[in-house]
Design a protein around this motif. Sequence first.
Motif, PDB file in Angstrom:
ATOM      1  N   SER A   1       0.864  -1.175   0.000  1.00 26.13           N
ATOM      2  CA  SER A   1       0.000   0.000   0.000  1.00 26.13           C
ATOM      3  C   SER A   1       0.901   1.225   0.000  1.00 26.13           C
ATOM      4  CB  SER A   1      -0.908   0.013   1.234  1.00 26.13           C
ATOM      5  OG  SER A   1      -1.638   1.217   1.278  1.00 26.13           O
ATOM      6  N   ILE A   2       0.723   2.094  -0.996  1.00 21.34           N
ATOM      7  CA  ILE A   2       1.525   3.311  -1.103  1.00 21.34           C
ATOM      8  C   ILE A   2       0.581   4.498  -0.965  1.00 21.34           C
ATOM      9  CG2 ILE A   2       3.037   4.688  -2.581  1.00 21.34           C
ATOM     10  CD1 ILE A   2       3.953   2.052  -3.858  1.00 21.34           C
ATOM     11  N   GLN A   3       0.905   5.400  -0.053  1.00 19.33           N
ATOM     12  CA  GLN A   3       0.103   6.609   0.148  1.00 19.33           C
ATOM     13  C   GLN A   3       0.911   7.821  -0.280  1.00 19.33           C
ATOM     14  OE1 GLN A   3      -0.781   6.408   4.357  1.00 19.33           O
ATOM     15  NE2 GLN A   3      -2.842   5.713   3.902  1.00 19.33           N
ATOM     16  N   VAL A   4       0.274   8.691  -1.091  1.00 18.98           N
ATOM     17  CA  VAL A   4       0.905   9.943  -1.520  1.00 18.98           C
ATOM     18  C   VAL A   4      -0.070  11.084  -1.287  1.00 18.98           C
ATOM     19  CG1 VAL A   4       2.389   8.851  -3.242  1.00 18.98           C
ATOM     20  CG2 VAL A   4       0.140   9.673  -3.921  1.00 18.98           C
ATOM     21  N   ARG A   5       0.462  12.275  -1.131  1.00 16.16           N
ATOM     22  CA  ARG A   5      -0.395  13.459  -0.977  1.00 16.16           C
ATOM     23  C   ARG A   5      -0.919  13.888  -2.347  1.00 16.16           C
ATOM     24  NH1 ARG A   5      -0.753  16.005   3.780  1.00 16.16           N
ATOM     25  NH2 ARG A   5       0.785  15.484   5.351  1.00 16.16           N
TER      26      ARG A   5
ATOM     27  N   ASN B   1      -3.116  13.081 -11.551  1.00 15.71           N
ATOM     28  CA  ASN B   1      -3.312  12.387 -12.823  1.00 15.71           C
ATOM     29  C   ASN B   1      -2.937  10.910 -12.790  1.00 15.71           C
ATOM     30  OD1 ASN B   1      -4.185  14.757 -14.162  1.00 15.71           O
ATOM     31  ND2 ASN B   1      -2.062  15.422 -14.321  1.00 15.71           N
ATOM     32  N   ILE B   2      -2.569  10.377 -11.634  1.00 14.26           N
ATOM     33  CA  ILE B   2      -2.156   8.976 -11.536  1.00 14.26           C
ATOM     34  C   ILE B   2      -3.325   8.065 -11.877  1.00 14.26           C
ATOM     35  CG2 ILE B   2      -1.410   7.146  -9.955  1.00 14.26           C
ATOM     36  CD1 ILE B   2       0.234   9.212  -8.476  1.00 14.26           C
ATOM     37  N   THR B   3      -3.049   7.053 -12.697  1.00 16.21           N
ATOM     38  CA  THR B   3      -4.033   6.023 -13.053  1.00 16.21           C
ATOM     39  C   THR B   3      -3.359   4.662 -12.890  1.00 16.21           C
ATOM     40  OG1 THR B   3      -3.415   5.866 -15.393  1.00 16.21           O
ATOM     41  CG2 THR B   3      -5.040   7.576 -14.797  1.00 16.21           C
ATOM     42  N   PRO B   4      -4.128   3.566 -12.948  1.00 20.77           N
ATOM     43  CA  PRO B   4      -3.513   2.236 -12.867  1.00 20.77           C
ATOM     44  C   PRO B   4      -2.559   1.922 -14.030  1.00 20.77           C
ATOM     45  CG  PRO B   4      -5.792   2.099 -12.231  1.00 20.77           C
ATOM     46  CD  PRO B   4      -5.579   3.489 -12.775  1.00 20.77           C
ATOM     47  N   GLU B   5      -2.572   2.721 -15.096  1.00 23.05           N
ATOM     48  CA  GLU B   5      -1.603   2.508 -16.171  1.00 23.05           C
ATOM     49  C   GLU B   5      -0.197   2.957 -15.777  1.00 23.05           C
ATOM     50  OE1 GLU B   5      -4.531   4.400 -17.564  1.00 23.05           O
ATOM     51  OE2 GLU B   5      -5.495   2.481 -17.968  1.00 23.05           O
ATOM     52  N   TYR B   6      -0.080   3.793 -14.730  1.00 26.28           N
ATOM     53  CA  TYR B   6       1.219   4.245 -14.251  1.00 26.28           C
ATOM     54  C   TYR B   6       1.890   3.109 -13.479  1.00 26.28           C
ATOM     55  CZ  TYR B   6       0.357   9.254 -15.088  1.00 26.28           C
ATOM     56  OH  TYR B   6       0.139  10.478 -15.650  1.00 26.28           O
ATOM     57  N   ARG B   7       3.201   3.221 -13.317  1.00 28.23           N
ATOM     58  CA  ARG B   7       3.948   2.325 -12.457  1.00 28.23           C
ATOM     59  C   ARG B   7       4.825   3.179 -11.550  1.00 28.23           C
ATOM     60  NH1 ARG B   7       6.311  -2.657 -15.745  1.00 28.23           N
ATOM     61  NH2 ARG B   7       7.905  -1.165 -16.270  1.00 28.23           N
ATOM     62  N   ILE B   8       5.196   2.607 -10.421  1.00 16.88           N
ATOM     63  CA  ILE B   8       6.037   3.304  -9.447  1.00 16.88           C
ATOM     64  C   ILE B   8       7.360   2.564  -9.348  1.00 16.88           C
ATOM     65  CG2 ILE B   8       6.285   3.912  -7.002  1.00 16.88           C
ATOM     66  CD1 ILE B   8       3.181   4.110  -6.944  1.00 16.88           C
ATOM     67  N   MET B   9       8.459   3.304  -9.353  1.00 13.53           N
ATOM     68  CA  MET B   9       9.765   2.695  -9.157  1.00 13.53           C
ATOM     69  C   MET B   9      10.335   3.206  -7.839  1.00 13.53           C
ATOM     70  SD  MET B   9      13.149   2.632 -11.505  1.00 13.53           S
ATOM     71  CE  MET B   9      12.832   1.112 -12.361  1.00 13.53           C
ATOM     72  N   TYR B  10      10.779   2.267  -6.998  1.00 16.26           N
ATOM     73  CA  TYR B  10      11.356   2.608  -5.706  1.00 16.26           C
ATOM     74  C   TYR B  10      12.504   1.660  -5.419  1.00 16.26           C
ATOM     75  CZ  TYR B  10      11.804   3.251  -0.668  1.00 16.26           C
ATOM     76  OH  TYR B  10      12.302   3.494   0.591  1.00 16.26           O
ATOM     77  N   LYS B  11      13.688   2.204  -5.249  1.00 21.41           N
ATOM     78  CA  LYS B  11      14.891   1.428  -4.949  1.00 21.41           C
ATOM     79  C   LYS B  11      15.077   0.254  -5.910  1.00 21.41           C
ATOM     80  CE  LYS B  11      15.483   2.678  -0.125  1.00 21.41           C
ATOM     81  NZ  LYS B  11      15.677   2.213   1.227  1.00 21.41           N
TER      82      LYS B  11
ATOM     83  N   PHE C   1       6.556  -1.216  -9.139  1.00 24.72           N
ATOM     84  CA  PHE C   1       5.270  -1.522  -8.528  1.00 24.72           C
ATOM     85  C   PHE C   1       4.147  -1.221  -9.521  1.00 24.72           C
ATOM     86  CE2 PHE C   1       8.257  -0.641  -5.186  1.00 24.72           C
ATOM     87  CZ  PHE C   1       7.974  -1.598  -4.228  1.00 24.72           C
ATOM     88  N   ASN C   2       3.299  -2.211  -9.774  1.00 18.52           N
ATOM     89  CA  ASN C   2       2.125  -2.028 -10.627  1.00 18.52           C
ATOM     90  C   ASN C   2       0.983  -1.497  -9.783  1.00 18.52           C
ATOM     91  OD1 ASN C   2       3.241  -3.096 -13.049  1.00 18.52           O
ATOM     92  ND2 ASN C   2       2.988  -5.151 -12.214  1.00 18.52           N
ATOM     93  N   ILE C   3       0.408  -0.380 -10.184  1.00 15.40           N
ATOM     94  CA  ILE C   3      -0.712   0.215  -9.451  1.00 15.40           C
ATOM     95  C   ILE C   3      -1.986  -0.543  -9.808  1.00 15.40           C
ATOM     96  CG2 ILE C   3      -2.090   2.298  -9.115  1.00 15.40           C
ATOM     97  CD1 ILE C   3       0.440   3.910  -9.855  1.00 15.40           C
ATOM     98  N   GLN C   4      -2.685  -1.054  -8.798  1.00 17.41           N
ATOM     99  CA  GLN C   4      -3.919  -1.808  -9.008  1.00 17.41           C
ATOM    100  C   GLN C   4      -5.145  -0.898  -9.041  1.00 17.41           C
ATOM    101  OE1 GLN C   4      -3.623  -5.218  -9.603  1.00 17.41           O
ATOM    102  NE2 GLN C   4      -1.504  -4.554  -9.616  1.00 17.41           N
TER     103      GLN C   4
ATOM    104  N   PRO D   1      -2.969   0.842  -3.909  1.00 17.56           N
ATOM    105  CA  PRO D   1      -2.612  -0.569  -3.698  1.00 17.56           C
ATOM    106  C   PRO D   1      -1.813  -1.054  -4.906  1.00 17.56           C
ATOM    107  CG  PRO D   1      -4.968  -0.323  -4.125  1.00 17.56           C
ATOM    108  CD  PRO D   1      -4.378   1.036  -4.095  1.00 17.56           C
ATOM    109  N   CYS D   2      -0.667  -1.700  -4.647  1.00 14.01           N
ATOM    110  CA  CYS D   2       0.251  -2.101  -5.722  1.00 14.01           C
ATOM    111  C   CYS D   2       0.739  -3.525  -5.513  1.00 14.01           C
ATOM    112  CB  CYS D   2       1.466  -1.175  -5.740  1.00 14.01           C
ATOM    113  SG  CYS D   2       1.110   0.553  -6.000  1.00 14.01           S
ATOM    114  N   THR D   3       1.247  -4.104  -6.590  1.00 16.10           N
ATOM    115  CA  THR D   3       1.927  -5.390  -6.525  1.00 16.10           C
ATOM    116  C   THR D   3       3.292  -5.246  -7.167  1.00 16.10           C
ATOM    117  OG1 THR D   3       0.955  -6.125  -8.606  1.00 16.10           O
ATOM    118  CG2 THR D   3      -0.188  -6.762  -6.584  1.00 16.10           C
ATOM    119  N   THR D   4       4.218  -6.076  -6.747  1.00 15.61           N
ATOM    120  CA  THR D   4       5.539  -6.102  -7.343  1.00 15.61           C
ATOM    121  C   THR D   4       5.994  -7.545  -7.458  1.00 15.61           C
ATOM    122  OG1 THR D   4       7.760  -5.160  -7.269  1.00 15.61           O
ATOM    123  CG2 THR D   4       6.828  -5.864  -5.163  1.00 15.61           C
TER     124      THR D   4
END
Length: 87
Positions: free
Chosen positions: A36-40, A47-57, A61-64, A79-82
Amino acid sequence: MKKNWVDVGKVWANMSYLSGREFVKNGLDSASCTVSIQVRTSKLTANITPEYRIMYKGSIFNIQAVLPDSIHPEVINLPCTTGMNEG
């Protein structure tokens, strides 16, 4: 058509690993996690949608889903999966 990923921006986030599992994929041991990723809310995150992905270290992470927070309206829950399909 070839899909290319581009950086949209960087934001602070709160990450909570919720669960993990191991499985066999194509004869190889693999693992995935639910996070679970929380952002302000901001111009960037609005503009974030489930088509976006998050990269961390180095992990992708695929946004569900993109969910509003019922207690804090300035927060978006992602909510994401990796660990699967490069994410």
